[in-house]
Motif scaffolding. Structure first.
Motif, mmCIF file in Angstrom:
data_model
loop_
_atom_site.group_PDB
_atom_site.id
_atom_site.type_symbol
_atom_site.label_atom_id
_atom_site.label_comp_id
_atom_site.label_asym_id
_atom_site.label_seq_id
_atom_site.Cartn_x
_atom_site.Cartn_y
_atom_site.Cartn_z
ATOM 1 N N UNK A 119 43.113 44.549 22.677
ATOM 2 C CA UNK A 119 43.220 43.808 23.932
ATOM 3 C C UNK A 119 41.867 43.354 24.464
ATOM 4 N N UNK A 120 40.790 43.696 23.779
ATOM 5 C CA UNK A 120 39.452 43.330 24.251
ATOM 6 C C UNK A 120 38.947 42.098 23.507
ATOM 7 N N UNK A 121 38.260 41.247 24.228
ATOM 8 C CA UNK A 121 37.690 40.028 23.654
ATOM 9 C C UNK A 121 36.188 40.027 23.938
ATOM 10 N N UNK A 122 35.392 39.850 22.868
ATOM 11 C CA UNK A 122 33.942 39.827 22.985
ATOM 12 C C UNK A 122 33.448 38.468 22.506
ATOM 13 N N UNK A 123 32.224 38.135 22.916
ATOM 14 C CA UNK A 123 31.661 36.916 22.348
ATOM 15 C C UNK A 123 30.151 37.019 22.253
ATOM 16 N N UNK A 124 29.607 36.212 21.377
ATOM 17 C CA UNK A 124 28.163 36.102 21.204
ATOM 18 C C UNK A 124 27.832 34.630 20.999
ATOM 19 N N UNK B 35 39.436 30.429 26.919
ATOM 20 C CA UNK B 35 39.294 31.026 25.596
ATOM 21 C C UNK B 35 40.058 32.351 25.519
ATOM 22 N N UNK B 36 40.078 33.113 26.616
ATOM 23 C CA UNK B 36 40.849 34.362 26.623
ATOM 24 C C UNK B 36 42.324 34.074 26.415
ATOM 25 N N UNK B 37 42.829 33.034 27.053
ATOM 26 C CA UNK B 37 44.237 32.635 26.854
ATOM 27 C C UNK B 37 44.479 32.254 25.399
ATOM 28 N N UNK B 38 43.510 31.519 24.809
ATOM 29 C CA UNK B 38 43.640 31.134 23.403
ATOM 30 C C UNK B 38 43.598 32.359 22.496
#
Length: 501
Positions: A388-393, A451-454
């Motif tokens: 359920x976690x979303x990360x980005x760089x 982006x979280x929705x995607x």
């Protein structure tokens, strides 16, 4: 320190299990380098074990007797420095001094010391056992591995991580979840050095153990609750003539096939992720077709996220290519990628094409996907979904089309051919270059809500627990659109991920 039967809080490897009795012949042994010399004097699996322990969250040390030859002591100390571990002098007459030194070096380790030694040093066993150390003997005579109240026997150095896992599970019970993982060494190293695979139980009740195809798989898998794999590292070939929804499409290594058979006969084993779930991310055409469903996702301000326009080609000389490009709204320049997305040679061999006539001589493997090239000011957002976690760089990427044309050559505009895993077309000093070290100046460009929705939509669509995708923000329209230009199951992190807030 906890007594025998407790959690393993530290590991000491005696020189008798690390050093070979005589110099071994390695391919690089003729080299004058110290590293080659070290390999020649070390047991074949010694560095394998040291690599596993280096990022395990378990303090690790090397011990040797005071009478060891000077050149071997030098090798041990150099290896200890290489792996950032301690060196201790230890023999039957110095046990009290050594145990005090270990306690000072490893304060509050919260477990017993596991001492791995050969069966040649029997005189040291009784005293160390009285100190609460767990004596683990590398049985060079090849007897069956076994365990009693004060000693453990193993046959190979490679068995030690699994032995540590077994001891810890026995001590802690069902309050810990053991994750067995398997992937290529470079990927494992990248994750492990970020603290991803601790052998010592975490506060969240997780413990990780490396699985290896060099040992029988069944006993290893009986020790774990969850299997985390990077199956694409074990792909030998992919048959695009079959549906990628079929398991017969992919040929795995012998070890991966053994793991696959085990999983098929043990359906209660939790696997991240089931092999049939990863098939879509191996096929760039399938992913592009899935991304078509994103166009309904929008947020306030009229921003939208979608996949780029695309066209599959089986032959770059096919009739009607220009018309097909027009029908799919593909303008030049375009980026060309093999349909197979990963796992086989040349799957990352790509090209940026500026003229239609240059498709004819293109060397990108077929079948291929011609994909819309989106100007994005050299800034790429890599997103990682873990449950359920979303990360980005944020990473540097290819420059805008006008800069690419200058790279290609002002007169001929030849295709730019590259391997996306090795090097991308870049322009030094390009004012549009993004900063790959920080997201402070670029996060305002990305719509994290969208982006979280995607990401949530893709998670439901792909049924994957761990996967990633790449996003670019177009700078060609007033309300910038976001494009998902690539999707993959989990890969090694090229920079530290940042939790989306």
């Amino acid at each position: 320190m906890a007594g025998v039967g407790g959690v393993v809080g530290g590991v000491i490897l005696d020189e008798s299990v690390l050093l070979a009795s005589q110099q071994l012949q390695h391919p690089d042994s003729s080299s004058s380098s110290h590293s080659s010399s070290n390999c020649a004097f070390f047991q074949p699996d010694a560095h394998f074990l040291l690599r596993k322990l280096r990022h395990s969250n378990i303090p690790t040390g090397i011990s040797y007797g005071p009478g060891l030859e000077a050149h071997k002591v030098s090798i041990l100390k150099e290896v200890a420095t290489q792996y950032s571990i301690h060196c201790f002098i230890l023999d039957a007459s110095s046990i009290d001094d050594t145990t005090r030194e270990v306690e000072l070096a490893w304060r509050n380790i919260g477990g017993c010391i596991l001492y791995l030694v050969s069966n040649k040093k029997r005189d040291i066993y009784p005293k160390l056992s009285k100190c609460g150390w767990l004596i683990t003997i590398l049985n060079v005579e090849g007897s069956s591995a076994c365990e009693n109240s004060s000693m453990v026997y193993i046959n190979k150095l490679q068995e030690l991580p699994l032995t540590i896992c077994h001891i810890n599970r026995k001590a802690i019970g069902n309050s810990v979840v053991t994750v067995g993982y398997i992937m290529k060494p470079s990927r494992e190293e990248d994750f492990a050095k970020r603290g991803a695979f601790p052998m010592y139980p975490t506060q969240d009740g997780l413990m990780f153990v490396p699985l290896t195809f060099e040992l029988p798989l069944s006993p290893q898998l009986q020790e774990v609750d969850v299997v985390l794999h990077k199956a694409t590292d074990e792909i030998i070939s992919i048959d695009l003539n079959s549906s990628l929804q079929s398991s017969n499409t992919i040929t795995y290594s012998r070890g991966m096939q053994e793991l696959q058979r085990y999983m098929e006969h043990h359906l209660d084993l939790c696997v991240i992720d089931p092999l049939n779930y990863i098939y879509p991310v191996l096929d760039r055409l399938k992913i592009q077709q899935i991304l078509l469903g994103l166009e309904d996702l929008k947020t306030r301000g009229c921003r939208a996220i979608r996949g780029p326009n695309f066209l599959k080609v089986d032959d770059f000389n096919q009739a009607g290519l220009i018309q097909s490009l027009s029908e799919t709204k593909l303008a030049l320049p375009s980026i060309v990628k093999p349909q197979v997305a990963c796992g086989v040679a040349d799957s990352h061999s790509m090209a940026i094409v500026f003229r239609v006539e240059d498709f004819k001589e293109l060397t990108v493997p077929l079948p291929a996907i011609i994909q819309e090239y989106v100007d994005h000011s050299s800034t790429l957002y890599k997103f990682y979904v873990l449950g359920e976690k979303v990360y980005h760089a944020v990473k540097n990427s290819t420059p805008n089309a006008d800069t690419l044309m200058k790279l290609s050559g002002s007169n001929e505009l030849k295709p730019l051919v590259f391997d996306s895993l090795k090097s991308l077309p870049t322009a030094k000093g390009n004012p549009n270059s993004g900063d790959g070290n920080s997201s402070k100046d670029t996060d305002h460009c990305i719509d994290l809500e969208l982006v979280t929705s995607a990401a949530n939509w893709l998670m439901r669509k792909l049924e994957l627990t761990i996967f990633g995708f790449d996003v670019v923000v177009s700078n060609q329209v007033q309300f910038a659109q976001l494009y998902i230009i690539a999707t993959h199951n989990f890969t090694k992190l090229s920079c530290k991920p940042m939790l989306m807030r």
